[in-house]
Scaffold this motif. Sequence first.
Motif, PDB file in Angstrom:
ATOM      1  N   GLY A 138     -46.187 -20.243 -33.970  1.00 57.25           N
ATOM      2  CA  GLY A 138     -47.399 -19.448 -34.144  1.00 57.25           C
ATOM      3  C   GLY A 138     -47.071 -18.340 -35.117  1.00 57.25           C
ATOM      4  O   GLY A 138     -46.023 -18.362 -35.766  1.00 57.25           O
ATOM      5  N   PRO A 139     -47.934 -17.358 -35.209  1.00 56.08           N
ATOM      6  CA  PRO A 139     -47.634 -16.242 -36.113  1.00 56.08           C
ATOM      7  C   PRO A 139     -46.338 -15.535 -35.700  1.00 56.08           C
ATOM      8  O   PRO A 139     -46.034 -15.423 -34.518  1.00 56.08           O
ATOM      9  N   ALA A 140     -45.570 -15.076 -36.684  1.00 52.55           N
ATOM     10  CA  ALA A 140     -44.357 -14.301 -36.390  1.00 52.55           C
ATOM     11  C   ALA A 140     -44.756 -13.056 -35.615  1.00 52.55           C
ATOM     12  O   ALA A 140     -45.741 -12.396 -35.938  1.00 52.55           O
ATOM     13  N   THR A 141     -43.993 -12.759 -34.576  1.00 56.44           N
ATOM     14  CA  THR A 141     -44.332 -11.653 -33.690  1.00 56.44           C
ATOM     15  C   THR A 141     -43.090 -10.814 -33.429  1.00 56.44           C
ATOM     16  O   THR A 141     -42.001 -11.353 -33.231  1.00 56.44           O
ATOM     17  N   THR A 142     -43.272  -9.500 -33.388  1.00 55.34           N
ATOM     18  CA  THR A 142     -42.196  -8.580 -33.047  1.00 55.34           C
ATOM     19  C   THR A 142     -42.544  -7.883 -31.739  1.00 55.34           C
ATOM     20  O   THR A 142     -43.688  -7.473 -31.534  1.00 55.34           O
ATOM     21  N   TYR A 143     -41.552  -7.768 -30.874  1.00 53.94           N
ATOM     22  CA  TYR A 143     -41.731  -7.093 -29.580  1.00 53.94           C
ATOM     23  C   TYR A 143     -40.684  -6.001 -29.451  1.00 53.94           C
ATOM     24  O   TYR A 143     -39.551  -6.155 -29.903  1.00 53.94           O
ATOM     25  N   ARG A 177     -35.337  -4.749 -29.961  1.00 48.70           N
ATOM     26  CA  ARG A 177     -36.353  -5.354 -30.835  1.00 48.70           C
ATOM     27  C   ARG A 177     -36.141  -6.858 -30.935  1.00 48.70           C
ATOM     28  O   ARG A 177     -35.073  -7.318 -31.330  1.00 48.70           O
ATOM     29  N   LEU A 178     -37.190  -7.622 -30.602  1.00 47.15           N
ATOM     30  CA  LEU A 178     -37.165  -9.082 -30.617  1.00 47.15           C
ATOM     31  C   LEU A 178     -38.166  -9.596 -31.633  1.00 47.15           C
ATOM     32  O   LEU A 178     -39.304  -9.114 -31.700  1.00 47.15           O
ATOM     33  N   ARG A 179     -37.754 -10.603 -32.402  1.00 48.13           N
ATOM     34  CA  ARG A 179     -38.653 -11.274 -33.336  1.00 48.13           C
ATOM     35  C   ARG A 179     -38.752 -12.735 -32.923  1.00 48.13           C
ATOM     36  O   ARG A 179     -37.734 -13.397 -32.706  1.00 48.13           O
ATOM     37  N   VAL A 180     -39.995 -13.237 -32.804  1.00 47.26           N
ATOM     38  CA  VAL A 180     -40.250 -14.616 -32.398  1.00 47.26           C
ATOM     39  C   VAL A 180     -41.031 -15.295 -33.517  1.00 47.26           C
ATOM     40  O   VAL A 180     -42.058 -14.782 -33.967  1.00 47.26           O
TER      41      VAL A 180
END
Length: 196
Positions: A172-177, A165-168
């Motif tokens: 821009g908007p916070a994004t989880t992958y 699980r990656l959080r960026v």
Amino acid sequence: MTDTMTARTLLSGPLAWQRTDVVGTELVLAPGGGTAVVHGALPYAMTWTAEVDDDAVVRELSVTCRGGGWSRTLDLRRNAGGWTCHAAESGDAGLPAPGCADPAAIPEDAVLRVTDSPVFVSWAVRRLALTAESGPVTVPSARVLVPSLAVVPSATTYHLVSPKRLRVTGDGPATTYELDPSGVVAYQPGRLRLVR
């Protein structure tokens, strides 16, 4: 992800992602280029080619976006003294201008990402050698907005919160992958999923 995995072996064959928020797909013929077709408020087709070294550093990027009655191109190159940026457009899509007014504003060591293109996130994970133990890592970045192809220099924080699980955040908007075992983006909630 193993330490001996390079950017080229990270993507060992064609990969495809299906958009889940709109009708669309992206096909990457790793690591040299990809194409995406996206339908939505402003439908477009995008093609890109990238020169990516074994450490997953994007050295060169050429992108073309086309829609109904408009097209845009962008060419970014990382040199010893910084970046060069060339952009062109035809037609009126009602979007911000492509490119970057001041390429010197892009940090020389910037992590380059194309918005909504998961392969660039996968390369960033590899380039930064992220592990769940490394905690959040903030780096200079240059984000190519799609479909405008405007280049936005900023800082981005990458945080591998678990092995998959990656959080960026930050540019821009916070994004989880969700990542697969090799570090490739497999899923972004409400946005896209890797097609197997």
